[in-house]
Design an enzyme around this catalytic site. Structure first.
Site, PDB file in Angstrom:
ATOM      1  N   GLU A 117     -12.578  -5.793  12.010  1.00 20.30           N
ATOM      2  CA  GLU A 117     -11.826  -6.818  12.742  1.00 20.30           C
ATOM      3  C   GLU A 117     -12.688  -7.520  13.781  1.00 20.30           C
ATOM      4  OE1 GLU A 117      -8.951  -7.837  11.926  1.00 20.30           O
ATOM      5  OE2 GLU A 117      -8.059  -6.230  10.743  1.00 20.30           O
ATOM      6  N   ASP A 258      -9.448  -6.682  -0.690  1.00 12.28           N
ATOM      7  CA  ASP A 258      -9.401  -8.138  -0.866  1.00 12.28           C
ATOM      8  C   ASP A 258     -10.639  -8.914  -0.422  1.00 12.28           C
ATOM      9  OD1 ASP A 258      -8.811  -7.394   1.719  1.00 12.28           O
ATOM     10  OD2 ASP A 258      -6.960  -8.541   1.884  1.00 12.28           O
ATOM     11  N   GLU A 351       5.374  -7.574   2.614  1.00 12.92           N
ATOM     12  CA  GLU A 351       4.085  -6.923   2.452  1.00 12.92           C
ATOM     13  C   GLU A 351       3.930  -6.334   1.052  1.00 12.92           C
ATOM     14  OE1 GLU A 351       2.055  -7.908   4.581  1.00 12.92           O
ATOM     15  OE2 GLU A 351       1.725  -6.384   6.101  1.00 12.92           O
ATOM     16  N   GLU A 372      -2.103 -16.062   3.651  1.00 12.71           N
ATOM     17  CA  GLU A 372      -2.833 -16.082   2.377  1.00 12.71           C
ATOM     18  C   GLU A 372      -2.271 -17.062   1.348  1.00 12.71           C
ATOM     19  OE1 GLU A 372      -4.411 -12.797   4.557  1.00 12.71           O
ATOM     20  OE2 GLU A 372      -2.313 -13.316   4.119  1.00 12.71           O
ATOM     21  N   THR A 475     -12.968 -14.801   6.282  1.00 11.50           N
ATOM     22  CA  THR A 475     -11.644 -14.296   5.912  1.00 11.50           C
ATOM     23  C   THR A 475     -10.642 -14.423   7.055  1.00 11.50           C
ATOM     24  OG1 THR A 475     -10.562 -12.488   4.712  1.00 11.50           O
ATOM     25  CG2 THR A 475     -11.964 -11.880   6.584  1.00 11.50           C
TER      26      THR A 475
END
EC number: 3.2.1.-
Length: 570
Positions: A117, A258, A351, A372, A475
């Site tokens: 992160e 991902d 989710e 997304e 991302t």
């Protein structure tokens, strides 16, 4: 079961009909401008709420109108939202916040931080802001884009992460203390994305600053992870970075995996790197062979290919956008429409969504304002011009505004079925969700530049081309300019070549006897040339490019971070 399956099929057919009919509903320029203004208004409602109630904490708690530290106590929302300010056209606030961050943020703090992160949000956000700072009207240093205060901040943050990569495999730990390094008791288990999501930010740092260490560790981690794939070409969900043993062996394209695939594609584009693309294409074959069913992507056992969980995760919705980058539009469109049916069913993406049951999965019903599906809509609209994707944007704006807006910002949805809210507004709402929505309705934004506009002579070389388009989003939706990387790495290459030449000139001349002795020796033994990267020593050749984690929390807490953690007993 048969009745439920038939009901699900009819529902999908009905929504497909709606989508097909929507193709004729063209959005006018006036409507596009209307939604741009509405999205701007959403941004400032959230952003001002953060400033008024949460700063300097990392994130806003919108239901209680206060703040909390979540990812390191670095005013994260400001860093994440900085480039969005410029994209919305607010140069003044960009300049104010950039200066404020330089004066107030310090990474020498005794805080345990997620390596993954911190990289995507902090390092990525600062790199993007640095590369956009001249466009925002900030006064830049003479060496820009190869130097600057925001770049130095990004480098400082990234150096705090380097101790995590000091493992036998080169794959990083998931957590590092920004002051003390890796805790001796730190778990060696991290997710696949937490190993393979560094090549964009770290290679950008290396090429802008001239220090190869960042790109080196990112490439080493990628190559180490590549060697762990199964006999059928798949990777699992969580791995032990010390032993290379897979702890969770479920393979898919969603949570925990991902962005690894995303960075192979985007890294290959940004760096013009065939190795990264070939890695992805090999994975893509296995993904299609074992996980793809009727344009859905399921979770399978990485060694056997048997289905372990027939679910769609909201984090998987990035996939159609990624497919568009490699030209697989037909498949991308079909998968996008599948995901869009789920959005229309609930007004957001849960989710987890059970594909056979056509409904949410127990305890996975939340929608934390993820970007997304909107991200994929932006890429696909850019690729096709089909206004269906604008319709998704309109639906997203209306849903978010109606369901999640509260007096102090926008709240995550705790349960998408009854729209109960949760007391959190993640920084990615301003970094990604709002940004992709705005870019979807703003086809003339500078980030969509196709090369018609550019700057000359602003870099270290007079013929440097900057800002010509081709931006690569990390991302966390922070755009990086590949031209700046080329510009700075070329400057560094020229400096090294000059150093090589000067070193050669500085070497003492050999005496005639030494020369004659060397010639005699060369007749009996061919000279062994040491490999050199200097074009002064190898005219006509080009210098080779330098060699090429998700946060680790208790398994029960992982949903709020990256999604489900799969164990063998799941």
């Amino acid at each position: 079961m048969l009745r439920l399956l038939c009901t699900t099929i009819l529902c999908v057919i009905h929504v497909f009909t709606l989508i097909s009919n929507a193709k004729g509903q063209e959005f006018t320029e006036l409507e596009m401008a209307h939604y741009r203004e509405k999205i701007k208004s959403m941004f400032y409602h959230a952003y001002n709420s953060y400033l008024d109630h949460a700063y300097p904490y990392d994130e806003l708690r919108p239901l209680t109108c206060d703040g909390q530290d979540t990812w390191g106590s670095v005013s994260l929302t400001l860093i994440d939202a900085l480039d969005t300010l410029l994209i919305l056209g607010n140069h003044t606030e960009f300049q104010r916040v950039a200066t404020l961050l330089q004066d107030t943020v310090d990474f020498d703090i005794d805080v345990n931080a997620s390596v993954f992160e911190t990289n995507i949000r902090v390092v990525g956000g600062l790199l993007s802001a640095h590369l956009l700072s001249k466009r925002a009207g900030m006064e830049v240093e003479p060496g820009w884009p190869c130097s600057g205060p925001l770049l130095r901040m990004a480098e400082d943050a990234a150096r705090k992460l380097l101790p995590a990569f000091q493992t036998p495999t080169g794959m990083p730990y998931g957590t590092v203390n920004l002051l003390r390094g890796v805790n001796p008791t730190e778990t060696p288990v991290t997710c696949t994305a937490g190993v393979g999501t560094f090549i964009l930010e770290f290679s950008a740092l290396s090429r802008l600053t001239g220090d190869p260490v960042f790109e080196d560790v990112a490439r080493k981690a990628l190559r180490s992870l590549w060697k762990t794939r199964s006999e059928i070409g798949l990777v699992g969900n969580h791995i032990d970075v010390l032993s290379k043993k897979w702890v969770a062996q479920d393979a898919g394209i969603g949570a925990g995996v991902d962005s690894y695939f995303e960075y192979l594609v985007k890294g290959s584009i940004m760096l013009q790197d065939e190795e990264l693309l070939s890695m992805f294409l090999e994975y893509d074959k296995a993904i299609k062979n074992y996980t793809k069913f009727d344009d859905w992507y399921l979770w399978v056992q990485m060694h056997k290919g048997t289905v372990s969980m027939p679910v769609f995760q909201s984090l998987e919705a990035f996939w159609p956008g990624l497919q568009s980058l490699i030209g697989e539009l037909d498949s991308a469109l079909r998968t996008f429409h599948n995901y869009y049916t789920v959005w229309r069913q609930f007004g957001g993406l849960p989710e987890f969504y059970s594909i056979p049951q056509g409904y949410t999965v127990d305890k996975r019903e939340g929608y934390p304002l993820r970007p997304e599906l909107i991200e994929s809509a932006m890429y696909l609209y850019k690729a096709t011009g089909d206004h269906t994707f604008l319709q998704l944007g309109r639906d997203a704006v209306e849903s978010i505004e109606k369901i999640t807006r509260v007096p102090c910002g926008y709240a995550s949805v705790k349960d998408i079925r009854d729209h109960k809210l949760d007391n959190r507004m993640e920084s990615f709402f301003l970094a990604e969700t709002i940004k992709y929505l705005y870019l979807l309705f703003d086809p003339d934004n500078f980030l969509h530049n196709s090369g018609l506009d550019f700057e000359l002579g602003t870099g270290p070389s007079e013929d440097c081309v900057l800002g010509a388009g081709g931006y690569i989003f990390n991302t966390e939706a922070h755009p990086l300019d590949p031209a700046a990387l080329h510009c700075c790495s070329r400057k560094q290459e020229e400096r090294r070549e000059l150093q090589d030449i000067l070193l050669n000139l500085a070497e003492p001349l050999a005496s005639p006897q030494d020369t004659q002795s060397q010639e005699t020796d060369s007749e009996t033994e061919p000279p062994v040339m040491e490999p050199s990267e200097s074009i002064a020593l190898k005219p006509g050749t080009r210098r080779k490019a330098p060699l090429l984690s998700c946060p680790m929390q208790p398994f029960s807490a992982r949903l709020a971070v990256m999604g489900q953690v799969f164990t063998d007993g799941t």
